[in-house]
Design a protein around this motif. Structure first.
Motif, PDB file in Angstrom:
ATOM      1  N   THR A   1       0.831  -1.194   0.000  1.00  0.00           N
ATOM      2  CA  THR A   1       0.000   0.000   0.000  1.00  0.00           C
ATOM      3  C   THR A   1       0.870   1.250   0.000  1.00  0.00           C
ATOM      4  O   THR A   1       1.930   1.282   0.612  1.00  0.00           O
ATOM      5  CB  THR A   1      -0.963   0.010   1.216  1.00  0.00           C
ATOM      6  N   GLY A   2       0.419   2.238  -0.728  1.00  0.00           N
ATOM      7  CA  GLY A   2       1.109   3.522  -0.755  1.00  0.00           C
ATOM      8  C   GLY A   2       0.159   4.611  -0.296  1.00  0.00           C
ATOM      9  O   GLY A   2      -1.042   4.548  -0.555  1.00  0.00           O
TER      10      GLY A   2
ATOM     11  N   LEU B   1      -0.260   9.703   9.244  1.00  0.00           N
ATOM     12  CA  LEU B   1      -0.870   8.377   9.131  1.00  0.00           C
ATOM     13  C   LEU B   1       0.194   7.288   9.225  1.00  0.00           C
ATOM     14  O   LEU B   1       0.014   6.290   9.926  1.00  0.00           O
ATOM     15  CB  LEU B   1      -1.649   8.251   7.820  1.00  0.00           C
ATOM     16  N   SER B   2       1.315   7.485   8.546  1.00  0.00           N
ATOM     17  CA  SER B   2       2.414   6.511   8.616  1.00  0.00           C
ATOM     18  C   SER B   2       2.894   6.334  10.050  1.00  0.00           C
ATOM     19  O   SER B   2       3.075   5.208  10.521  1.00  0.00           O
ATOM     20  CB  SER B   2       3.596   6.950   7.740  1.00  0.00           C
TER      21      SER B   2
ATOM     22  N   ILE C   1       8.445   0.838   4.565  1.00  0.00           N
ATOM     23  CA  ILE C   1       8.687  -0.012   5.716  1.00  0.00           C
ATOM     24  C   ILE C   1       7.746  -1.213   5.613  1.00  0.00           C
ATOM     25  O   ILE C   1       6.659  -1.102   5.040  1.00  0.00           O
ATOM     26  CB  ILE C   1       8.479   0.749   7.044  1.00  0.00           C
ATOM     27  N   SER C   2       8.179  -2.344   6.135  1.00  0.00           N
ATOM     28  CA  SER C   2       7.335  -3.534   6.186  1.00  0.00           C
ATOM     29  C   SER C   2       6.818  -3.713   7.605  1.00  0.00           C
ATOM     30  O   SER C   2       7.597  -3.695   8.559  1.00  0.00           O
ATOM     31  CB  SER C   2       8.129  -4.775   5.756  1.00  0.00           C
TER      32      SER C   2
ATOM     33  N   VAL D   1       2.253  -9.351   5.900  1.00  0.00           N
ATOM     34  CA  VAL D   1       3.246  -8.287   5.819  1.00  0.00           C
ATOM     35  C   VAL D   1       2.607  -7.153   5.032  1.00  0.00           C
ATOM     36  O   VAL D   1       2.102  -7.365   3.926  1.00  0.00           O
ATOM     37  CB  VAL D   1       4.542  -8.759   5.117  1.00  0.00           C
ATOM     38  N   ILE D   2       2.588  -5.979   5.623  1.00  0.00           N
ATOM     39  CA  ILE D   2       2.084  -4.785   4.948  1.00  0.00           C
ATOM     40  C   ILE D   2       3.297  -3.962   4.535  1.00  0.00           C
ATOM     41  O   ILE D   2       4.035  -3.462   5.379  1.00  0.00           O
ATOM     42  CB  ILE D   2       1.189  -3.929   5.878  1.00  0.00           C
ATOM     43  N   ASN D   3       3.539  -3.872   3.234  1.00  0.00           N
ATOM     44  CA  ASN D   3       4.614  -3.021   2.724  1.00  0.00           C
ATOM     45  C   ASN D   3       4.020  -1.638   2.503  1.00  0.00           C
ATOM     46  O   ASN D   3       3.178  -1.446   1.640  1.00  0.00           O
ATOM     47  CB  ASN D   3       5.177  -3.584   1.420  1.00  0.00           C
ATOM     48  N   LEU D   4       4.433  -0.694   3.337  1.00  0.00           N
ATOM     49  CA  LEU D   4       3.875   0.651   3.352  1.00  0.00           C
ATOM     50  C   LEU D   4       4.843   1.632   2.710  1.00  0.00           C
ATOM     51  O   LEU D   4       6.029   1.636   3.035  1.00  0.00           O
ATOM     52  CB  LEU D   4       3.601   1.064   4.804  1.00  0.00           C
ATOM     53  N   ILE D   5       4.336   2.468   1.805  1.00  0.00           N
ATOM     54  CA  ILE D   5       5.148   3.510   1.180  1.00  0.00           C
ATOM     55  C   ILE D   5       4.536   4.861   1.507  1.00  0.00           C
ATOM     56  O   ILE D   5       3.364   5.111   1.233  1.00  0.00           O
ATOM     57  CB  ILE D   5       5.214   3.337  -0.353  1.00  0.00           C
ATOM     58  N   ASP D   6       5.340   5.723   2.128  1.00  0.00           N
ATOM     59  CA  ASP D   6       4.937   7.106   2.418  1.00  0.00           C
ATOM     60  C   ASP D   6       5.544   7.965   1.316  1.00  0.00           C
ATOM     61  O   ASP D   6       6.758   7.973   1.121  1.00  0.00           O
ATOM     62  CB  ASP D   6       5.462   7.526   3.797  1.00  0.00           C
TER      63      ASP D   6
END
Length: 107
Positions: free
Chosen positions: A23-24, A36-37, A76-77, A88-93
């Protein structure tokens, strides 16, 4: 499941695409993407909830911290559990986007 897991657990889950969610966070400038991040990092147990929103944990460049803006995307994961299944949520800010021109031209 505890909020904090070992890196090995995350790496193990990353080998199974069924347990990965990417998710980005994309939005206009100053609309809370980094806040939010921070909140998601706090929920995952990686950041104190008392500083979430102020820590700007994914703004890793000195210039980003000094100016209070995201300049480069950061990722970040995070480990998250849904119905007792780990993911695992791969998050992109991402940096803010000046969307006003694009939105007004869509009308």
């Amino acid at each position: 499941m505890p909020k904090f897991k070992q890196t090995e657990e995350i790496l193990k889950l990353m080998k199974d695409k069924e347990h990965i969610r990417n998710t980005g966070i994309i939005a206009h400038i100053d609309h809370g993407k980094t806040t939010l991040s921070d909140s998601l990092l706090a929920e995952a147990g990686l950041l104190s909830p008392s500083i979430a929103g102020e820590a700007r944990a994914l703004d890793y460049l000195e210039e980003e911290q000094k100016r209070g803006i995201t300049i480069k995307a950061a990722n970040i994961s995070l480990l998250h559990e849904i119905e007792e299944k780990p993911y695992v949520i791969n998050l992109i800010d991402t940096p803010g986007l000046p969307l006003s021109n694009r939105i007004s031209s869509m009308h």
